[in-house]
Scaffold this motif. Structure first.
Motif, short mmCIF file in Angstrom:
data_model
loop_
_atom_site.label_atom_id
_atom_site.label_comp_id
_atom_site.label_asym_id
_atom_site.label_seq_id
_atom_site.Cartn_x
_atom_site.Cartn_y
_atom_site.Cartn_z
N TRP A 57 0.85 -1.19 0.00
CA TRP A 57 0.00 0.00 0.00
C TRP A 57 0.89 1.24 0.00
CZ3 TRP A 57 -5.29 -0.61 -0.05
CH2 TRP A 57 -5.76 -1.90 0.20
N LEU A 58 0.74 2.08 -1.01
CA LEU A 58 1.49 3.33 -1.13
C LEU A 58 0.50 4.49 -1.01
CD1 LEU A 58 3.91 5.14 -1.90
CD2 LEU A 58 3.50 4.50 -4.29
N ARG A 59 0.71 5.30 0.02
CA ARG A 59 -0.17 6.46 0.24
C ARG A 59 0.69 7.72 0.19
NH1 ARG A 59 -1.75 2.28 3.48
NH2 ARG A 59 -3.91 1.66 3.30
N THR A 60 0.14 8.78 -0.44
CA THR A 60 0.93 10.00 -0.58
C THR A 60 0.04 11.23 -0.59
OG1 THR A 60 2.62 11.10 -1.91
CG2 THR A 60 0.91 9.93 -3.11
N ASP A 61 0.66 12.36 -0.23
CA ASP A 61 -0.02 13.65 -0.40
C ASP A 61 0.29 14.18 -1.79
OD1 ASP A 61 2.54 14.62 -0.36
OD2 ASP A 61 2.27 15.91 1.37
N GLY A 62 1.15 13.49 -2.51
CA GLY A 62 1.45 13.84 -3.88
C GLY A 62 2.88 14.24 -4.14
N SER A 63 3.35 15.31 -3.55
CA SER A 63 4.66 15.81 -3.93
C SER A 63 5.67 15.87 -2.79
CB SER A 63 4.52 17.22 -4.54
OG SER A 63 3.96 18.08 -3.57
N ARG A 64 5.22 15.73 -1.55
CA ARG A 64 6.14 15.93 -0.43
C ARG A 64 6.38 14.69 0.41
NH1 ARG A 64 2.67 19.98 -0.57
NH2 ARG A 64 1.51 19.22 1.19
N SER A 65 5.39 13.87 0.62
CA SER A 65 5.59 12.74 1.51
C SER A 65 4.76 11.53 1.07
CB SER A 65 5.21 13.13 2.95
OG SER A 65 3.82 13.36 3.05
N CYS A 66 5.19 10.37 1.56
CA CYS A 66 4.46 9.15 1.28
C CYS A 66 4.73 8.15 2.40
CB CYS A 66 4.85 8.56 -0.08
SG CYS A 66 6.60 8.19 -0.30
N THR A 67 3.85 7.18 2.50
CA THR A 67 4.02 6.08 3.45
C THR A 67 3.76 4.78 2.70
OG1 THR A 67 1.72 6.12 4.19
CG2 THR A 67 3.29 7.43 5.47
#
Length: 155
Positions: A105-115
């Motif tokens: 599972w890859l989750r992101t705010d788009g341009s700054r961070s991800c988990t």
């Protein structure tokens, strides 16, 4: 860039993953797997993954593969995996095995961070996970893997 916009620009992520697989058969032992993914979402819904995998604590084996497919299509090779967009901030890679599914599972705010998180789920009727050895392809049976590390970086 949210995933819903993936058709208009490129997004790249580095996933650094490590887990321990408790092998119960044929010879009980713990197997460390370290994997690095460079995931690129390109124009027109294409996804590319460059995977480097290191296995074993003492005798390390390293393999590298690069695969490309449309989002939702099978990447091919032994993995049989596919990347899917769930919503504008979540991408999932699912690999279906005979006894289980393995999801990243890859989750992101788009341009700054991800988990990133990992999930192994047994299919109905199975009590242990089944895999194959890389060299001999003989069956291996294991219990629930333990995540040692799971980090994500927006590139």
């Amino acid at each position: 860039m949210p995933f819903a916009s993936a058709a208009h620009a490129e997004a790249r992520f580095r996933l650094s993953l490590a887990w321990v697989t408790p092998i119960v058969e044929p010879r009980p032992h713990d197997r460390l797997v370290q994997t690095s993914f460079i995931v690129t979402l390109a124009d027109k819904g294409k996804v590319t993954e460059a995977v480097t995998r290191t296995t074993g604590r003492r005798r390390q084996s390293v393999s590298m593969q690069e695969r490309e497919a449309d989002l939702g299509d099978e990447l091919g090779g032994r993995s049989g995996a596919q990347w899917r967009v769930l919503n504008e901030s979540t991408l999932v890679r699912v690999a279906a095995r005979p006894s289980h599914t393995f999801a990243i599972w890859l989750r992101t705010d788009g341009s700054r961070s991800c988990t990133v998180s990992l999930e192994w789920r047994l299919k109905p009727g199975f009590t242990v996970f089944e895999g194959r050895s890389r060299r001999g392809r003989e069956p291996r049976f294991f219990t629930q893997p333990r995540v040692e590390a799971a980090t994500c970086e927006v590139l």
